[in-house]
Design an enzyme around this catalytic site. Structure first.
Site, PDB file in Angstrom:
ATOM      1  N   ARG A 325     -45.723  41.418-107.438  1.00 42.02           N
ATOM      2  CA  ARG A 325     -46.311  42.762-107.401  1.00 42.02           C
ATOM      3  C   ARG A 325     -47.716  42.789-106.801  1.00 42.02           C
ATOM      4  NH1 ARG A 325     -47.418  45.495-111.271  1.00 42.02           N
ATOM      5  NH2 ARG A 325     -47.018  47.515-110.316  1.00 42.02           N
ATOM      6  N   CYS A 356     -47.659  28.151-101.418  1.00 43.87           N
ATOM      7  CA  CYS A 356     -48.406  27.806-100.212  1.00 43.87           C
ATOM      8  C   CYS A 356     -48.761  29.059 -99.421  1.00 43.87           C
ATOM      9  CB  CYS A 356     -47.585  26.843 -99.372  1.00 43.87           C
ATOM     10  SG  CYS A 356     -47.170  25.374-100.291  1.00 43.87           S
TER      11      CYS A 356
END
Ligand SMILES: *Cc1c(COP(=O)(O)O)cnc(C)c1O
Length: 426
Positions: A325, A356
């Site tokens: 979100r 990453c």
């Protein structure tokens, strides 16, 4: 710096801080993290029951269906079904969750802006109470799939005051039909022998005020007066969708379920009376406001890194894979150190995930006691649109979910194993 009193109300109803420990459902959060591992989504049954009860009390005559996409889970759907709620589904998959949970067909609403023939047939086979038509070509396809009872989804052209990605009834929305097309859909659906029972509108999600829905209600009454005149048809059913928002951070306020629903129902009664229309049966489709603040996510703190004079990162063992979100909506969250919940804050920290991506930041800035490796970080208001929208990005397996109440924790979804993560590889 005493942050706990203002932060705790964002946590589930059963959350307490005793002896410096955060507990939920009478279980220390740190013990849940220890027993079930992290990340862990914890759902508070007391909150779930309270929110469902609030909808029933606010709208005793309405059909309330849970917007399954907020968090699809069979045990949760069973609990809601036992409390008299139904399910709003929009795909074959969501329909399957509802069927496995035994949601009765008379409490089943099927949505989707691009339903396949297979989905329409499944809705017909499930004998869903309502299939909500979202496009002109769905009329004939629904009829030949064996669908009987339909609602027509309308696009009133109203801009809800929420993030643009979760606004759904503005002019140009991919959802629903603008008024002229909706009239045509009603007429052709009736000619096709479908039972056109009513209208549907869902203006958006995470609504923190009632103004836009009230406008939609007035608009709908005008539309219904128009269908009476032009088609000699008025809606028996009015489905007002979901959308009520919840509080995610201390400086936000959200209407209560009671207030939100009362203003909707009051608006319908006024507007319908004004046009002399027969009062419709109401359907409500809350998702977030049923499950959002019942949930909290527990993470284990790993690396704590001072990256600049002004930024210290606290890295957790999850991130955008279990809660995207922040990346999708710029969502904000707050947090507590569950095992040292009453300690003085030592400063402001940035909570980042393990993925990453530099954008894998769950909380930009939160006051915490000095975090240490092994601490349990509890992030509230994560019951809705977190795991449901998650991924296995970076090959991260999906977290477990537990339902807690009265000192007992019941696992309602197992943590994904690495074998399951790789199960589709050939
Ligand atoms: C998403 C959705 C809901 C639930 O929305 P919330 O904001 O979670 O209450 C209800 N109805 C429809 C049609 C939806 O698309």
């Amino acid at each position: 710096m005493s942050e706990i009193p203002s932060r705790l109300p964002i946590f589930p109803d059963s959350a307490r801080v005793t002896g410096g420990m955060l507990t939920v459902g009478d279980i220390p959060a740190a013990a849940l993290a220890e027993d079930f591992g992290t990340p862990l989504l914890v759902l508070c049954e007391q909150t779930l029951r309270a929110r469902a009860g609030a909808y029933h009390r606010a709208a005793p005559d309405a059909l309330v269906v849970y917007g399954v996409k907020a968090f699809p889970n069979v045990a949760l759907l069973r609990l809601f079904a036992s409390l008299g709620l139904g399910a709003d589904v929009s795909t074959l998959g969501e329909l399957e969750y509802a069927r496995r949970a035994g949601v009765p067909p008379e409490r089943l609403v099927v949505h989707g802006n691009n339903k396949s023939d297979e989905e329409l047939r499944a809705a017909a086979d499930a004998e869903a109470a309502f299939v909500v038509l979202d496009a002109l070509d769905e009329v004939a396809r629904a009829a030949s799939a064996g669908v009987r009872r339909v609602l027509i989804r309308l696009t009133p052209g109203i801009d809800a005051d929420t993030h643009h990605a979760i606004r759904t009834a503005h002019h140009g929305s991919k959802f629903g039909l603008p008024p002229e097309q909706a009239l045509a859909a009603i007429a052709s659906a009736r000619r096709a022998g479908l039972d056109v029972l009513g209208l549907h509108v869902h203006i958006g999600s995470q609504l923190l005020e009632t103004g836009a829905v009230a406008m939609a209600v007035d608009w709908l009454a005008g539309f219904a007066a128009g269908t009476r005149e032009r088609l000699d048809w008025t809606p028996d059913v009015l489905n007002l969708g979901g959308g009520l928002g919840i509080r995610y951070v201390e400086d936000e306020a959200a209407p209560t379920i009671r207030h939100f629903v009362a203003s909707l129902l009051g608006g319908v009664e006024r507007a319908w009376n004004l046009h002399g229309l027969p009062l419709p049966r109401i359907v409500l489709e809350p998702g977030r406001s049923l499950v959002g603040d019942a949930g909290m996510t527990l993470y284990r703190v790993g690396v704590v890194k001072s990256a600049s004079e002004t930024r210290t990162y606290v890295a957790i063992d999850g991130g955008m894979s279990d809660n995207p979100r922040p990346q999708l909506y710029g969502a904000r969250y707050t947090a507590l150190l569950a095992n040292r919940a009453q300690e003085e804050a030592a400063g402001y920290y940035t909570v980042c995930g393990k993925h990453c991506e530099s954008g894998d930041v769950l909380i930009e800035r939160v006051a915490l006691p000095e975090p240490r490796r092994g601490d349990v970080l509890a992030v509230p208001a994560t019951g809705a649109y977190t795991l449901a929208m998650g991924s296995s990005y970076n090959g991260v397996n999906r977290p477990a979910v537990v339902l807690v109440a009265g000192g007992e924790a019941r696992m309602i979804r197992r943590r994904e194993t690495l074998d399951e993560l790789l199960a589709h590889e050939v």
